[in-house]
Enzyme design. Structure first.
Site, mmCIF file in Angstrom:
data_model
loop_
_atom_site.group_PDB
_atom_site.id
_atom_site.type_symbol
_atom_site.label_atom_id
_atom_site.label_comp_id
_atom_site.label_asym_id
_atom_site.label_seq_id
_atom_site.Cartn_x
_atom_site.Cartn_y
_atom_site.Cartn_z
ATOM 1 N N SER A 1 -2.051 0.808 9.537
ATOM 2 C CA SER A 1 -2.310 1.426 10.849
ATOM 3 C C SER A 1 -3.757 1.134 11.230
ATOM 4 C CB SER A 1 -2.121 2.950 10.749
ATOM 5 O OG SER A 1 -2.670 3.588 11.885
ATOM 6 N N TYR B 1 -2.835 11.487 6.773
ATOM 7 C CA TYR B 1 -2.379 10.180 7.291
ATOM 8 C C TYR B 1 -3.470 9.121 7.157
ATOM 9 C CZ TYR B 1 -0.115 6.834 10.473
ATOM 10 O OH TYR B 1 0.473 5.711 11.017
#
Ligand code: NAD
Length: 258
Positions: A144, A157
């Site tokens: 990401s 995350y």
């Protein structure tokens, strides 16, 4: 044969379908969404591809080992692993529970570790088969932009994706002599279930677009096309790289000229 984790929806589904269109046999891993996995299977069949569906929780060692055993039984070997499965469970740092921390770390970091280890063991055992590829195997992590951009309220995350980056680089270094290529694709904002609460509202879409210089929200196929290239021999000299496929999100858009 290519194995894609979390391929019942979103980016994983897009990658599985496009890899099948390019001629790969597919193992479609899913967690709980059997219907979504069957949709992926139907699209692969339409492309004339072969596909095995395997239900497995990537964070569970025994399930990952059983999945690879099933894949090898069906197709003989595994050539490509796409570590795509991932979740978000957002919470402010002062409120986050150990359970929320572990759930995301287990899925986004331990899961890719278990799958990469199973794949690498198979790649080393088999070695290079020149007819298939110049490499013994390829591992692609779907990381990401948040492997480098901090994101408040999501420490589980961002930490998982930062960890994925170092796992990718370490494996790329360690496994290069065995002719295994390891890389990451780090998506920006891609329209999938993971962020549907944002792109479904006008304000959410505007907020997302304000962070994307290229002026559009990405689609799963934007990532799938890059994954196909990265897995192919066209990318034979690429290992240890992170490709930011993000419409420029990592270009500090708030610093753009007025
Ligand atoms: P998604 O929710 O559609 O897909 C995630 C998939 O992972 C689902 O199919 C889910 O069933 C599966 N999954 C979850 N837990 C699992 C487990 N324990 N075992 C096996 N599978 C499991 O969302 P997506 O956007 O397609 O996400 C795919 C990957 O892309 C994730 O790793 C995510 O972090 C990453 N990503 C997405 C975006 C985005 O904007 N959509 C941006 C950056 C990174």
């Amino acid at each position: 044969m290519a194995l894609v984790t979390g391929a019942s929806s979103g980016i994983g589904q897009g990658i599985a379908i496009r890899m099948a269109q390019e001629g790969a046999h597919m193992v479609v891993n899913y967690y709980s969404d059997e219907e979504g996995a069957q949709d992926t299977q139907k699209a692969i069949a339409q492309a004339g591809g072969k596909c095995l569906l395997v239900k497995a929780d990537v964070s569970k060692e025994a399930e990952v080992e059983a999945m690879f055993a099933q894949a090898k039984k069906e197709f003989g070997t595994v050539d490509i692993l796409v570590n795509n499965a991932g979740i978000q469970e957002d919470a402010d740092f002062l409120e986050i529970t150990l359970e929320q921390w572990e759930k995301v770390i287990n899925t986004n970091l331990t899961g890719p570790f278990l799958c990469a280890r199973a794949a690498a063991r198979e790649f080393v055992k088999r070695g290079v088969k020149k007819k298939t590829s110049t490499a013994a195997g390829k591992i692609i992590f779907i990381s990401s932009v948040h492997d480098i951009i901090p994101w408040g309220g999501r420490v589980n995350y961002t930490t998982s994706k930062g960890g994925v980056m170092m796992m990718m680089k370490t494996l790329a270094q360690e496994l290069a002599p065995q002719k295994i290529r390891v890389n990451s694709i780090s998506p920006g904002a891609i329209k999938t279930d993971i962020n549907k609460d944002e792109w479904k509202t006008k304000e959410g879409r505007e907020q997302m677009l304000s962070q994307i210089p290229y002026g559009r929200i990405g689609e799963p196929d934007d990532i799938a096309k890059v994954a196909v290239w990265l897995a192919s021999d066209e990318a034979d000299y690429v290992t240890g790289a992170t490709l930011y496929v993000d419409g420029g999100m990592t270009l500090y858009p708030s610093f753009a000229a007025e």
